[in-house]
Design an enzyme around this catalytic site. Structure first.
Site, PDB file in Angstrom:
ATOM      1  N   ASN A  12     -62.994 -30.613 -48.359  1.00 49.77           N
ATOM      2  CA  ASN A  12     -63.476 -29.924 -49.525  1.00 49.77           C
ATOM      3  C   ASN A  12     -62.252 -30.989 -50.942  1.00 49.77           C
ATOM      4  O   ASN A  12     -63.015 -31.055 -52.089  1.00 49.77           O
ATOM      5  CB  ASN A  12     -63.979 -28.580 -50.465  1.00 49.77           C
ATOM      6  CG  ASN A  12     -64.653 -27.701 -49.559  1.00 49.77           C
ATOM      7  OD1 ASN A  12     -65.416 -27.989 -48.694  1.00 49.77           O
ATOM      8  ND2 ASN A  12     -64.758 -25.736 -49.859  1.00 49.77           N
ATOM      9  N   ASP A  85     -64.303 -40.075 -39.604  1.00 53.19           N
ATOM     10  CA  ASP A  85     -63.926 -39.053 -40.094  1.00 53.19           C
ATOM     11  C   ASP A  85     -63.829 -37.780 -39.011  1.00 53.19           C
ATOM     12  O   ASP A  85     -64.473 -38.304 -38.243  1.00 53.19           O
ATOM     13  CB  ASP A  85     -65.535 -38.880 -40.945  1.00 53.19           C
ATOM     14  CG  ASP A  85     -65.846 -37.648 -42.505  1.00 53.19           C
ATOM     15  OD1 ASP A  85     -64.859 -36.901 -42.415  1.00 53.19           O
ATOM     16  OD2 ASP A  85     -66.451 -37.167 -41.792  1.00 53.19           O
ATOM     17  N   GLU A  86     -63.471 -36.842 -39.612  1.00 55.99           N
ATOM     18  CA  GLU A  86     -62.671 -35.542 -39.358  1.00 55.99           C
ATOM     19  C   GLU A  86     -62.177 -35.723 -37.527  1.00 55.99           C
ATOM     20  O   GLU A  86     -62.282 -35.600 -37.167  1.00 55.99           O
ATOM     21  CB  GLU A  86     -64.070 -35.078 -37.886  1.00 55.99           C
ATOM     22  CG  GLU A  86     -65.435 -34.224 -39.357  1.00 55.99           C
ATOM     23  CD  GLU A  86     -65.503 -32.777 -40.406  1.00 55.99           C
ATOM     24  OE1 GLU A  86     -64.001 -32.860 -39.708  1.00 55.99           O
ATOM     25  OE2 GLU A  86     -65.879 -32.945 -41.070  1.00 55.99           O
ATOM     26  N   GLN A  88     -58.827 -35.089 -37.269  1.00 49.95           N
ATOM     27  CA  GLN A  88     -58.442 -33.847 -36.802  1.00 49.95           C
ATOM     28  C   GLN A  88     -58.674 -33.649 -35.000  1.00 49.95           C
ATOM     29  O   GLN A  88     -58.284 -33.414 -34.707  1.00 49.95           O
ATOM     30  CB  GLN A  88     -57.897 -32.944 -37.451  1.00 49.95           C
ATOM     31  CG  GLN A  88     -59.543 -32.390 -37.792  1.00 49.95           C
ATOM     32  CD  GLN A  88     -60.139 -32.367 -38.634  1.00 49.95           C
ATOM     33  OE1 GLN A  88     -60.365 -33.516 -38.930  1.00 49.95           O
ATOM     34  NE2 GLN A  88     -61.486 -31.664 -38.904  1.00 49.95           N
ATOM     35  N   CYS A 180     -53.120 -22.517 -51.333  1.00 48.81           N
ATOM     36  CA  CYS A 180     -51.858 -23.026 -51.008  1.00 48.81           C
ATOM     37  C   CYS A 180     -50.835 -21.742 -49.973  1.00 48.81           C
ATOM     38  O   CYS A 180     -51.317 -21.409 -49.786  1.00 48.81           O
ATOM     39  CB  CYS A 180     -51.058 -22.875 -52.470  1.00 48.81           C
ATOM     40  SG  CYS A 180     -50.884 -21.391 -53.390  1.00 48.81           S
TER      41      CYS A 180
END
Ligand SMILES: [Zn+2]
Length: 200
Positions: A12, A85-86, A88, A180
């Site tokens: 996001n 995109d994506e 990973q 975080c």
């Protein structure tokens, strides 16, 4: 000289919106850019879907054993830009093939993806991209506490999940939020000194 770029961030953080904008800018200038995405990601199937509602059909879905270098030479010839995109979900070898495209074909390649999965473990594609990309850019997003969000938290029916497959896409009660390092540790009760990464 063309370069390999990796834009990484938590979920996001607006990665897909950037891809769509970049693709649009190139087309507006009369240049050809193609959008690819690993087939592993079933979100939107052959479309990429941005948070702000824009969608576009991808030009190519990359399977696990695809040689992207051969694909580009055989199917596309010259293009001005390749967007992934994506990223990973790419394999280590596929990232190396992207580097060959940059160096041998002089085509810039911009990859967008996550740094870690919902367990805080690395993905093979991102690990290789972080290692060899010419340029690394973090796309920042904010944790609910106001600090920079680095991690992804998987929610199943609203509860934090710490077990499960690395790839589980939104829907069926699964959603994601970002955190975080401190909030991630608190929410998942994860100890960072207990690595569980088992990638090839
Ligand atoms: Zn926080």
């Amino acid at each position: 000289m063309a370069k390999l770029y990796f834009f990484y961030g938590a979920m996001n953080s607006g990665k897909t919106t950037r891809i769509l904008q970049c693709n649009y800018n190139y087309e507006e200038q009369g240049m050809r850019s193609i959008i690819m995405k690993p087939a592993t990601d079933t979100k939107g199937q052959d479309k990429i879907v941005s948070r702000i509602g824009a969608t576009k059909k991808v030009d190519y879905l990359i399977s696990k054993d695809e040689n992207i270098f051969d694909l580009v030479i055989n199917e596309y010839g010259h293009v001005d830009l390749i967007l992934v995109d994506e990223a990973q979900f790419l394999t280590t070898r596929q990232v190396n093939q992207l580097m060959d495209i940059v160096v041998d074909l002089d085509i810039p390649v911009m990859c967008y993806g996550l740094r870690t999965d919902f367990k805080g473990n690395d993905f093979p594609g991102s690990r290789r991209l972080l290692a060899i990309s010419h340029e690394l850019t973090e796309i920042k997003t904010i944790c609910e506490c106001g600090k920079k969000a680095m991690f992804n938290v998987r929610l199943v029916n609203g509860k934090v999940a710490t077990e499960g497959e690395s790839v589980a896409i939104d829907g069926e009660g699964v959603s994601y939020t970002v955190a975080c390092s401190k909030c991630f540790k608190m929410k998942t009760r994860k100890k960072f000194d207990h690595p569980t990464t088992t990638y090839e």
